[in-house]
Scaffold this active site. Structure first.
Site, PDB file in Angstrom:
ATOM      1  N   ILE A   3      -7.514  31.571  66.581  1.00  0.00           N
ATOM      2  CA  ILE A   3      -8.679  31.624  67.134  1.00  0.00           C
ATOM      3  C   ILE A   3      -9.690  31.003  65.989  1.00  0.00           C
ATOM      4  O   ILE A   3     -10.622  30.187  66.039  1.00  0.00           O
ATOM      5  CB  ILE A   3      -9.226  33.053  67.472  1.00  0.00           C
TER       6      ILE A   3
ATOM      7  N   SER B 128      -0.733  28.342  49.369  1.00  0.00           N
ATOM      8  CA  SER B 128      -1.948  28.454  48.698  1.00  0.00           C
ATOM      9  C   SER B 128      -1.811  29.395  47.807  1.00  0.00           C
ATOM     10  O   SER B 128      -1.299  30.479  48.105  1.00  0.00           O
ATOM     11  CB  SER B 128      -2.939  28.844  50.028  1.00  0.00           C
TER      12      SER B 128
ATOM     13  N   SER C 199       1.054  31.474  51.904  1.00  0.00           N
ATOM     14  CA  SER C 199       0.438  31.802  50.670  1.00  0.00           C
ATOM     15  C   SER C 199       1.690  32.138  49.734  1.00  0.00           C
ATOM     16  O   SER C 199       2.704  32.245  50.128  1.00  0.00           O
ATOM     17  CB  SER C 199      -0.626  32.998  50.742  1.00  0.00           C
TER      18      SER C 199
ATOM     19  N   GLY D  74     -18.603  38.931  54.951  1.00  0.00           N
ATOM     20  CA  GLY D  74     -17.652  39.683  56.312  1.00  0.00           C
ATOM     21  C   GLY D  74     -16.758  38.843  56.783  1.00  0.00           C
ATOM     22  O   GLY D  74     -15.938  38.001  55.965  1.00  0.00           O
TER      23      GLY D  74
ATOM     24  N   ASP E 247      -7.239  30.812  57.124  1.00  0.00           N
ATOM     25  CA  ASP E 247      -7.440  30.161  58.372  1.00  0.00           C
ATOM     26  C   ASP E 247      -8.436  28.822  58.307  1.00  0.00           C
ATOM     27  O   ASP E 247      -8.052  27.704  59.032  1.00  0.00           O
ATOM     28  CB  ASP E 247      -7.890  30.954  59.516  1.00  0.00           C
TER      29      ASP E 247
ATOM     30  N   ALA F 135      -7.990  39.595  67.691  1.00  0.00           N
ATOM     31  CA  ALA F 135      -8.809  40.761  67.624  1.00  0.00           C
ATOM     32  C   ALA F 135     -10.302  40.605  67.581  1.00  0.00           C
ATOM     33  O   ALA F 135     -10.701  39.464  67.422  1.00  0.00           O
ATOM     34  CB  ALA F 135      -8.704  41.397  65.829  1.00  0.00           C
ATOM     35  N   LEU F 136     -10.926  41.606  68.080  1.00  0.00           N
ATOM     36  CA  LEU F 136     -12.370  41.643  67.909  1.00  0.00           C
ATOM     37  C   LEU F 136     -12.692  42.198  66.502  1.00  0.00           C
ATOM     38  O   LEU F 136     -12.248  43.253  66.058  1.00  0.00           O
ATOM     39  CB  LEU F 136     -12.822  42.617  68.867  1.00  0.00           C
TER      40      LEU F 136
ATOM     41  N   GLU G 124      -9.191  45.914  67.555  1.00  0.00           N
ATOM     42  CA  GLU G 124     -10.207  45.779  66.830  1.00  0.00           C
ATOM     43  C   GLU G 124     -10.137  45.784  65.486  1.00  0.00           C
ATOM     44  O   GLU G 124      -9.405  46.818  65.095  1.00  0.00           O
ATOM     45  CB  GLU G 124     -11.570  46.601  67.231  1.00  0.00           C
TER      46      GLU G 124
ATOM     47  N   GLY H 209      -5.595  34.477  63.451  1.00  0.00           N
ATOM     48  CA  GLY H 209      -5.494  33.315  62.922  1.00  0.00           C
ATOM     49  C   GLY H 209      -5.848  32.194  63.898  1.00  0.00           C
ATOM     50  O   GLY H 209      -6.639  31.176  63.350  1.00  0.00           O
TER      51      GLY H 209
HETATM   52  N1  LIG Z   1     -11.047  33.049  44.649  1.00  0.00           N
HETATM   53  C1  LIG Z   1     -10.717  31.695  45.020  1.00  0.00           C
HETATM   54  N2  LIG Z   1     -11.485  30.604  44.483  1.00  0.00           N
HETATM   55  C2  LIG Z   1     -11.490  29.531  45.067  1.00  0.00           C
HETATM   56  N3  LIG Z   1     -10.664  28.817  45.920  1.00  0.00           N
HETATM   57  C3  LIG Z   1     -10.026  30.038  46.717  1.00  0.00           C
HETATM   58  C4  LIG Z   1     -10.116  31.405  46.189  1.00  0.00           C
HETATM   59  N4  LIG Z   1      -9.362  32.113  47.159  1.00  0.00           N
HETATM   60  C5  LIG Z   1      -8.859  31.253  48.185  1.00  0.00           C
HETATM   61  N5  LIG Z   1      -9.301  29.906  47.763  1.00  0.00           N
HETATM   62  C6  LIG Z   1      -9.062  28.676  48.589  1.00  0.00           C
HETATM   63  O1  LIG Z   1      -8.583  28.972  50.054  1.00  0.00           O
HETATM   64  C7  LIG Z   1      -7.344  28.724  50.024  1.00  0.00           C
HETATM   65  C8  LIG Z   1      -6.325  29.875  50.570  1.00  0.00           C
HETATM   66  O2  LIG Z   1      -6.452  30.929  50.208  1.00  0.00           O
HETATM   67  P1  LIG Z   1      -5.279  32.037  49.960  1.00  0.00           P
HETATM   68  O3  LIG Z   1      -4.510  31.412  49.102  1.00  0.00           O
HETATM   69  O4  LIG Z   1      -5.890  33.320  49.550  1.00  0.00           O
HETATM   70  O5  LIG Z   1      -4.729  32.300  51.633  1.00  0.00           O
HETATM   71  P2  LIG Z   1      -4.691  33.184  52.691  1.00  0.00           P
HETATM   72  O6  LIG Z   1      -4.060  32.489  53.611  1.00  0.00           O
HETATM   73  O7  LIG Z   1      -6.135  33.557  52.842  1.00  0.00           O
HETATM   74  O8  LIG Z   1      -3.890  34.600  52.020  1.00  0.00           O
HETATM   75  P3  LIG Z   1      -3.256  35.658  52.606  1.00  0.00           P
HETATM   76  O9  LIG Z   1      -2.605  35.187  54.051  1.00  0.00           O
HETATM   77  O10 LIG Z   1      -1.736  35.871  51.713  1.00  0.00           O
HETATM   78  O11 LIG Z   1      -4.105  36.701  52.735  1.00  0.00           O
HETATM   79  C9  LIG Z   1      -6.688  28.623  48.721  1.00  0.00           C
HETATM   80  O12 LIG Z   1      -5.732  27.750  48.644  1.00  0.00           O
HETATM   81  C10 LIG Z   1      -7.868  28.023  48.011  1.00  0.00           C
HETATM   82  O13 LIG Z   1      -7.990  26.703  48.119  1.00  0.00           O
END
Ligand SMILES: Nc1ncnc2c1ncn2[C@@H]1O[C@H](COP(=O)(O)OP(=O)(O)OP(=O)(O)O)[C@@H](O)[C@H]1O
Ligand SMILES: [Mg+2]
Length: 308
Positions: A42, A223, A186, A290, A255, A12-13, A91, A40
């Site tokens: 990228i 995560s 996640s 952002g 990512d 995506a852009l 986008e 992802g």
């Molecule tokens: N609010 C936060 N405070 C501290 N660390 C965080 C927080 N949010 C994310 N992280 C860090 O970033 C990592 C990835 O975040 P997250 O678990 O939200 O994955 P995601 O892939 O962005 O989620 P999804 O794909 O479900 O949107 C977490 O394991 C953690 O280490």
């Protein structure tokens, strides 16, 4: 030859801006937009480069927005291989609302890919994966791409002798059955995958272990957002505490985590240290506004050591 080749089937852009208030009918006057190449894989390649590593992003793209991706990636010296397609790259639009601090994320569907187009992506990837250490696929599949696509990527990586890292969700994840080196669902994605609520850590570890036992992958990094992450292999399960940071925008945290884990592994970090670096990069991404990803000095500070 690059050590890491990433794949983004639905790039995506990314356009990010801010406004006082998001409301209906009236024109919403926005601040200066920021344009980023998104999707992802990228993002994973960009984070690896930010950290000083070496990665190449493969993705299908077309239309004026596809060309804009080229220009943005050129500007920041990210290596890439674009597979041209007939459709117009999507986008994504993110608006930070100044009054409330809330963030609005508008995510468009990607253009449909024809069979020759997604097969061309596999062909390109197969050539680039020869000699690479890691193939990393991240993000969703656009319409037209078969649900077992990432299984085909898993087989291709294996043939090329590269380790396959996968971060995706839904049917694309469920239809990947074997041969992955590392998966980064996640908790929400893991829940959807196994169709259970997984209320306790013990249940989360059991679910991750059962997927490993089925042969889907060797390593699961689940995560947990603000709660940190679980690292599960056949032999161990550890819970890693989150790193507390002021949150500005969560776009790209996952990512960044994947990028930094793979970067760490290419530098010979132990698995646990690579995941710790991934969590530092995830947290560092929360500190930037952002669609901006992590900054290297933040990652090093949060990890607690230089990473050169
Ligand atoms: N609010 C936060 N405070 C501290 N660390 C965080 C927080 N949010 C994310 N992280 C860090 O970033 C990592 C990835 O975040 P997250 O678990 O939200 O994955 P995601 O892939 O962005 O989620 P999804 O794909 O479900 O949107 C977490 O394991 C953690 O280490
Ligand atoms: Mg994610």
């Amino acid at each position: 030859m690059t050590q890491v080749v990433t794949l983004t089937m639905n790039p995506a852009l990314d356009i990010a801006t801010s406004a006082d208030k998001v409301m209906p009918t009236d024109k919403i006057r926005c601040g200066t937009p920021r344009y980023d190449p998104g999707g992802g894989g990228i993002n994973v390649a960009r984070v690896i480069r930010t950290l000083g590593g070496d990665a190449l992003a493969v993705f299908p793209a077309g239309g004026a927005s596809g060309q804009a991706l080229d220009a943005l990636l050129d500007r920041e010296h990210t290596l890439y291989c674009r597979v041209p397609i007939a459709g117009v790259t999507r986008e994504n639009f993110t608006v930070d609302e100044r009054q409330s601090g809330q963030q609005f994320r508008f995510v468009l569907p990607g253009p449909a890919l024809g069979e020759e187009e997604w097969r061309a992506c596999l062909g390109r990837l197969a050539r680039l994966a020869e000699g690479a250490r890691f193939v990393v696929a991240s993000g969703s599949l656009p319409p037209g791409v078969p649900a077992d696509f990432f299984q085909q990527v898993s087989d291709l990586a294996r043939k090329a002798g590269a380790r396959f890292v996968l971060d995706t969700s839904g049917e694309a994840l469920r239809e990947t059955r074997t041969g992955v080196y590392l998966l980064k669902p996640s908790l929400r994605e893991l829940r959807e995958w196994v169709g259970q609520e997984l209320a306790t850590e013990a249940e989360q570890i059991t679910a991750a272990r059962s997927l490993i036992a089925q042969g889907v992958g060797e390593i699961m990094v689940v995560s947990l957002g603000a709660k940190g992450a679980l690292l599960v292999t056949a032999g161990e399960a550890v819970r890693l505490d989150p790193i507390a940071v002021p949150v500005r925008s969560a776009v790209g945290a996952g990512d960044s985590m994947v990028g930094a884990i793979v970067f760490g592994l290419t530098r010979g970090f132990s698995l646990r240290e690579a995941v710790r670096l991934g969590m530092a990069a995830g947290a560092a991404t929360l500190m930037t506004p952002g669609t901006e990803l992590c900054r290297r000095d933040d990652v090093e500070r949060l990890y607690g050591a230089p990473i050169a």
